[in-house]
Design an enzyme around this catalytic site. Sequence first.
Site, PDB file in Angstrom:
ATOM      1  N   LYS A  51       6.916  -4.924  10.643  1.00 22.61           N
ATOM      2  CA  LYS A  51       7.519  -4.320  11.846  1.00 22.61           C
ATOM      3  C   LYS A  51       6.723  -4.686  13.098  1.00 22.61           C
ATOM      4  CE  LYS A  51       7.147  -0.007  10.528  1.00 22.61           C
ATOM      5  NZ  LYS A  51       6.536  -0.111   9.184  1.00 22.61           N
ATOM      6  N   ARG A  65       9.672   8.404  11.853  1.00 22.30           N
ATOM      7  CA  ARG A  65       9.314   8.252  10.437  1.00 22.30           C
ATOM      8  C   ARG A  65       9.771   9.432   9.617  1.00 22.30           C
ATOM      9  NH1 ARG A  65       4.514   4.616  11.253  1.00 22.30           N
ATOM     10  NH2 ARG A  65       3.620   4.053   9.260  1.00 22.30           N
ATOM     11  N   ARG A 116      -3.847  -8.193   4.736  1.00 23.21           N
ATOM     12  CA  ARG A 116      -3.591  -7.858   6.137  1.00 23.21           C
ATOM     13  C   ARG A 116      -4.906  -7.581   6.883  1.00 23.21           C
ATOM     14  NH1 ARG A 116       0.914  -3.779   8.617  1.00 23.21           N
ATOM     15  NH2 ARG A 116      -0.459  -2.045   8.130  1.00 23.21           N
ATOM     16  N   ARG A 131      -7.898  -2.495   7.527  1.00 20.07           N
ATOM     17  CA  ARG A 131      -7.810  -1.056   7.778  1.00 20.07           C
ATOM     18  C   ARG A 131      -8.011  -0.241   6.501  1.00 20.07           C
ATOM     19  NH1 ARG A 131      -2.194  -0.694  10.808  1.00 20.07           N
ATOM     20  NH2 ARG A 131      -2.039   1.034   9.377  1.00 20.07           N
ATOM     21  N   ARG A 167       1.190   5.630   0.601  1.00 20.22           N
ATOM     22  CA  ARG A 167       1.998   5.512   1.824  1.00 20.22           C
ATOM     23  C   ARG A 167       3.429   5.074   1.491  1.00 20.22           C
ATOM     24  NH1 ARG A 167      -1.047   1.662   5.712  1.00 20.22           N
ATOM     25  NH2 ARG A 167       0.434   2.387   7.265  1.00 20.22           N
TER      26      ARG A 167
HETATM   27  P1  AMP Z   1       1.231   2.287  11.231  1.00 26.25           P
HETATM   28  O1  AMP Z   1       0.266   1.503  12.040  1.00 26.25           O
HETATM   29  O2  AMP Z   1       2.600   2.369  11.858  1.00 26.25           O
HETATM   30  O3  AMP Z   1       1.292   1.849   9.797  1.00 26.25           O
HETATM   31  O4  AMP Z   1       0.697   3.804  11.213  1.00 26.25           O
HETATM   32  C1  AMP Z   1      -0.562   4.113  10.671  1.00 26.25           C
HETATM   33  C2  AMP Z   1      -0.637   5.609  10.385  1.00 26.25           C
HETATM   34  O5  AMP Z   1      -0.433   6.352  11.589  1.00 26.25           O
HETATM   35  C3  AMP Z   1       0.413   6.158   9.418  1.00 26.25           C
HETATM   36  O6  AMP Z   1       0.043   5.989   8.066  1.00 26.25           O
HETATM   37  C4  AMP Z   1       0.443   7.611   9.824  1.00 26.25           C
HETATM   38  O7  AMP Z   1      -0.694   8.303   9.337  1.00 26.25           O
HETATM   39  C5  AMP Z   1       0.295   7.537  11.332  1.00 26.25           C
HETATM   40  N1  AMP Z   1       1.618   7.413  12.009  1.00 26.25           N
HETATM   41  C6  AMP Z   1       2.054   6.372  12.779  1.00 26.25           C
HETATM   42  N2  AMP Z   1       3.286   6.601  13.233  1.00 26.25           N
HETATM   43  C7  AMP Z   1       3.648   7.814  12.739  1.00 26.25           C
HETATM   44  C8  AMP Z   1       4.833   8.609  12.842  1.00 26.25           C
HETATM   45  N3  AMP Z   1       5.894   8.205  13.536  1.00 26.25           N
HETATM   46  N4  AMP Z   1       4.851   9.799  12.189  1.00 26.25           N
HETATM   47  C9  AMP Z   1       3.788  10.246  11.497  1.00 26.25           C
HETATM   48  N5  AMP Z   1       2.648   9.544  11.349  1.00 26.25           N
HETATM   49  C10 AMP Z   1       2.571   8.342  11.966  1.00 26.25           C
END
Ligand code: AMP
Length: 211
Positions: free
Chosen positions: A13, A88, A123, A156, A167
């Site tokens: 994404k 989400r 990654r 990460r 996740r």
């Molecule tokens: P990402 O970089 O989008 O994979 O997000 C990393 C982490 O941030 C996720 O595993 C969640 O812990 C938190 N996070 C990011 N976006 C959201 C969202 N829209 N709702 C809830 N948690 C989020």
Amino acid sequence: MKLIFLGPPGAGKGTQAAVVSKTLGIPAISTGDMLRAAIKEGTEVGLKAKSFMDAGNLVPDEVIIGIVKARLQKPDCSKGFILDGVPRTLAQAQALEDEGLVFDKVISLEVSDEAIVERMSGRRVCSACGEPYHTVSKPPKAEGVCDSCGGELVHRADDKAETVRFRLEIYHTETEPLKRFYQERGLLHEVSGTGRTIEETTQAVLRTLEE
Ligand code: AMP
């Protein structure tokens, strides 16, 4: 153009949103990037989010809804935007709808769980600017160094295999129901995010946006 990019963690994404953002001249808004920045700066939001993120859990809806609403008020969003990693949960999607936001398209990047686990192990992300890389499909010019800003590339903590599986479970229970939510509104477009190059996926996404 107001767009949402849906998909499991590691579906691409962020990578696709960055290219489409440049192509269309609209900002890509990543809640993950915003939360990581907040943690780095030690803000109240960062303090609230950190333990959830480290464990691979979702950050509470009210925190997310607050930061997204504030971000969408900024002038660069006036011509449109891409939401990457938000909504989400159904509560987040409902909150955006309650704000009166009308989206043009929702792109769901489809990648199997097995492919995700394999992908996440390679990654890397720039610790300074957030630019994503991959040891196989998108290596940096110099190992461990960001092409764009020279920052250090890191793996990460939430990209480790065990956390990734957790996740993915959360994705299936909390986020995947959004596909139905947007399908009912006639907005959902599924694009395969696997079995081809990043550029080919970008072309498929852009074709879908032109339809
Ligand atoms: P990402 O970089 O989008 O994979 O997000 C990393 C982490 O941030 C996720 O595993 C969640 O812990 C938190 N996070 C990011 N976006 C959201 C969202 N829209 N709702 C809830 N948690 C989020």
